[in-house]
Design a protein around this motif. Structure first.
Motif, mmCIF file in Angstrom:
data_model
loop_
_atom_site.group_PDB
_atom_site.id
_atom_site.type_symbol
_atom_site.label_atom_id
_atom_site.label_comp_id
_atom_site.label_asym_id
_atom_site.label_seq_id
_atom_site.Cartn_x
_atom_site.Cartn_y
_atom_site.Cartn_z
ATOM 1 N N ALA A 137 36.101 27.552 45.457
ATOM 2 C CA ALA A 137 36.577 28.783 46.081
ATOM 3 C C ALA A 137 36.770 29.871 45.028
ATOM 4 O O ALA A 137 36.922 29.586 43.837
ATOM 5 N N PHE A 138 36.776 31.105 45.497
ATOM 6 C CA PHE A 138 37.062 32.263 44.661
ATOM 7 C C PHE A 138 38.145 33.079 45.342
ATOM 8 O O PHE A 138 38.209 33.136 46.566
ATOM 9 N N GLY A 139 38.993 33.703 44.566
ATOM 10 C CA GLY A 139 40.031 34.515 45.171
ATOM 11 C C GLY A 139 40.868 35.242 44.143
ATOM 12 O O GLY A 139 40.530 35.316 42.960
ATOM 13 N N ILE A 140 41.990 35.762 44.613
ATOM 14 C CA ILE A 140 42.908 36.524 43.784
ATOM 15 C C ILE A 140 44.092 35.635 43.408
ATOM 16 O O ILE A 140 44.692 34.986 44.269
ATOM 17 N N VAL A 141 44.428 35.616 42.120
ATOM 18 C CA VAL A 141 45.570 34.834 41.657
ATOM 19 C C VAL A 141 46.843 35.457 42.235
ATOM 20 O O VAL A 141 47.102 36.643 42.042
ATOM 21 N N GLU A 142 47.601 34.660 42.979
ATOM 22 C CA GLU A 142 48.835 35.126 43.610
ATOM 23 C C GLU A 142 50.075 34.762 42.797
ATOM 24 O O GLU A 142 51.033 35.522 42.762
ATOM 25 N N ASP A 143 50.069 33.568 42.182
ATOM 26 C CA ASP A 143 51.248 33.088 41.479
ATOM 27 C C ASP A 143 50.790 32.151 40.377
ATOM 28 O O ASP A 143 49.730 31.519 40.489
ATOM 29 N N ILE A 144 51.569 32.061 39.307
ATOM 30 C CA ILE A 144 51.240 31.154 38.204
ATOM 31 C C ILE A 144 52.496 30.412 37.764
ATOM 32 O O ILE A 144 53.611 30.916 37.890
ATOM 33 N N GLY A 145 52.278 29.207 37.258
ATOM 34 C CA GLY A 145 53.374 28.432 36.690
ATOM 35 C C GLY A 145 53.747 28.977 35.317
ATOM 36 O O GLY A 145 52.983 29.734 34.700
#
Length: 88
Positions: free
Chosen positions: A61-69
């Motif tokens: 999949a491809f997309g927009i990073v929403e949150d990161i650890g």
């Protein structure tokens, strides 16, 4: 979120699943804008026994990073991200 789930041979369903969330400090959550089922996902469709555990299909999949650890250092929220493999 919706997911394609294989329950048995020729028994493919779209089902509601829990939204993704950060579980490990190295995780990133991507809002998918484009995804597809890989050919390797389709092999079980011919012979998966209904008694086997259902399988969530699609792993690219491809997309927009929403949150990161907290340990993620190479991407930031808002970046374009790819998920070439995943483990559900």
């Amino acid at each position: 979120m919706n997911a394609t789930v294989l329950h048995g041979a020729r028994d493919l369903r779209v089902e509601e699943m829990p939204d993704a969330k950060i579980l490990e400090p190295t995780d990133a959550v991507i809002r998918v804008v484009c995804a597809y089922i890989c050919g390797s996902d389709l092999w079980p469709d011919k012979n998966l026994d209904p008694s086997d555990r259902a399988r969530v299909m699609g792993h690219e999949a491809f997309g927009i990073v929403e949150d990161i650890g907290p340990d993620v250092r190479t991407v930031n929220p808002g970046d374009l991200g790819a998920a070439p493999n995943r483990d559900l």
